[in-house]
Write an enzyme that holds these catalytic residues in place. Structure first.
Site, PDB file in Angstrom:
ATOM      1  N   SER A   1       0.857  -1.196   0.000  1.00  0.00           N
ATOM      2  CA  SER A   1       0.000   0.000   0.000  1.00  0.00           C
ATOM      3  C   SER A   1       0.889   1.240   0.000  1.00  0.00           C
ATOM      4  O   SER A   1       2.026   1.206   0.484  1.00  0.00           O
ATOM      5  CB  SER A   1      -0.854   0.012   1.268  1.00  0.00           C
ATOM      6  OG  SER A   1      -1.465   1.279   1.441  1.00  0.00           O
TER       7      SER A   1
ATOM      8  N   TYR B   1      -1.638  -1.069  10.533  1.00  0.00           N
ATOM      9  CA  TYR B   1      -1.842  -1.545   9.147  1.00  0.00           C
ATOM     10  C   TYR B   1      -0.706  -1.022   8.255  1.00  0.00           C
ATOM     11  O   TYR B   1      -0.123  -1.772   7.468  1.00  0.00           O
ATOM     12  CB  TYR B   1      -3.209  -1.055   8.651  1.00  0.00           C
ATOM     13  CG  TYR B   1      -3.417  -1.176   7.159  1.00  0.00           C
ATOM     14  CD1 TYR B   1      -3.847  -2.383   6.596  1.00  0.00           C
ATOM     15  CD2 TYR B   1      -3.211  -0.090   6.306  1.00  0.00           C
ATOM     16  CE1 TYR B   1      -4.049  -2.491   5.221  1.00  0.00           C
ATOM     17  CE2 TYR B   1      -3.405  -0.193   4.944  1.00  0.00           C
ATOM     18  CZ  TYR B   1      -3.828  -1.395   4.396  1.00  0.00           C
ATOM     19  OH  TYR B   1      -4.016  -1.494   3.041  1.00  0.00           O
TER      20      TYR B   1
END
Ligand code: NAP
Length: 277
Positions: free
Chosen positions: A168, A181
């Site tokens: 990401s 995360y």
């Protein structure tokens, strides 16, 4: 001259009618077999469809049987060769089934795309409960590592292959309040380099794709509110969210022989958002 004439025509007029999406692709993955995890929706589904359209036989998977059945049907309706497996990536037996189906239905494995991730906690990183931290690292990192470890002997049997992890943009710049995360996604950059360097002589390439914000269920908290969307897009020069197919295009390239001299890399697909560690 010819080129400018072609470019002046609408793209659709250059293609014959009644041609399926599959026929419009290059076939650069013809004969390949791919496992894509978490691939019944969102980015994973787009990846499975893209690899399938490029000629690969694909094994789609996710936790819910209905989702798996629907995804397989949609892919087959597009003319793609697909099988489905119910697989929660943290479940060893269900992961084993992925490889069993690759072998029994398609004769082996060439491409692994590890796409599953969770984010059960939206809290500052020093306030996240330990169980939520463990879950994030179990799914986002440990399962990705286990899948690569389990795919390795299968890829060796085929004389090589490709692994792609989905990280990401948050790997580079932690997003608040998604700190844990974000760190799990940073870890995938290291995992990519580490595995890549160890399997390079087995003719296996290992790469990673880091998507920016893509309008899927996963990102709906950001994309469905105007205020949140505006704030998130302030760091995206293209000033729009990504589309799942734009992530899938990068994965298909990295999985194919067109990327034959690329390993250990992460390709950022994030509309120009700044990405450096
Ligand atoms: P999504 O649209 O929410 O899709 C989730 C898919 O994952 C579904 O098919 C779901 O099906 C499956 N799934 C969820 N948990 C699973 C598990 N434990 N094991 C197996 N399958 C599971 O998510 P997405 O946005 O496409 O995200 C895909 C990847 O891109 C993730 O790694 C995410 O971190 C990354 N990413 C996304 C964005 C974004 O903005 N969307 C940005 C950067 C990176 P079931 O419910 O049937 O399991």
């Amino acid at each position: 001259m010819i080129r400018s004439k072609l470019l002046s025509k609408p793209i659709s007029s250059m293609y014959p009618f009644n041609v399926s999406a599959k026929e419009l692709h290059s076939g650069r993955l013809n004969g390949k077999v791919a496992i894509v995890t978490a691939s019944t929706d969102g980015i994973g589904y787009a990846i499975a469809k893209k690899l399938g359209n490029e000629g690969a036989s694909v094994i789609v998977s996710s936790r819910k049987e209905d989702n798996v059945k629907n995804a397989v049907k949609s892919l087959r309706d597009e003319g793609i060769t697909a099988e489905g497996v119910v697989c929660h990536v943290a479940n060893k037996e269900q992961r084993r089934k992925l490889f069993e189906v690759a072998n029994n239905k398609f004769g082996g494995l060439d491409i692994l795309v590890s796409n599953a991730a969770v984010n059960p906690a939206v809290t500052p990183i020093l306030e996240i409960p330990e169980e939520a931290w463990d879950k994030i690292f179990d799914i986002n990192v440990k399962s990705a590592w286990l899948l690569a470890k389990e795919a390795y002997p299968e890829l060796i049997k085929r004389g090589g292959g490709s692994i792609v992890f989905i990280s990401s943009i948050a790997a580079y710049q932690p997003m608040f309040p998604l700190g844990a995360y974000s760190v799990s996604k940073t870890t995938l950059l290291g995992l990519t380099k580490s595995i890549a360097s160890e399997v390079v002589h087995d003719n296996i390439r290992v790469n990673c794709v880091a998507p920016g914000i893509v309008a899927t269920k996963f990102a709906s908290a950001i994309t469905s509110s105007d205020a949140a969307a505006e704030k998130s897009l302030s760091i995206v020069p293209m000033n729009r969210f990504g589309k799942p197919i734009e992530i899938a295009n990068a994965v298909a390239f990295l999985s194919s022989d067109e990327a034959s001299y690329i390993t250990g890399e992460t390709v950022v697909v994030a509309g120009g958002a700044v990405a450096h560690l």
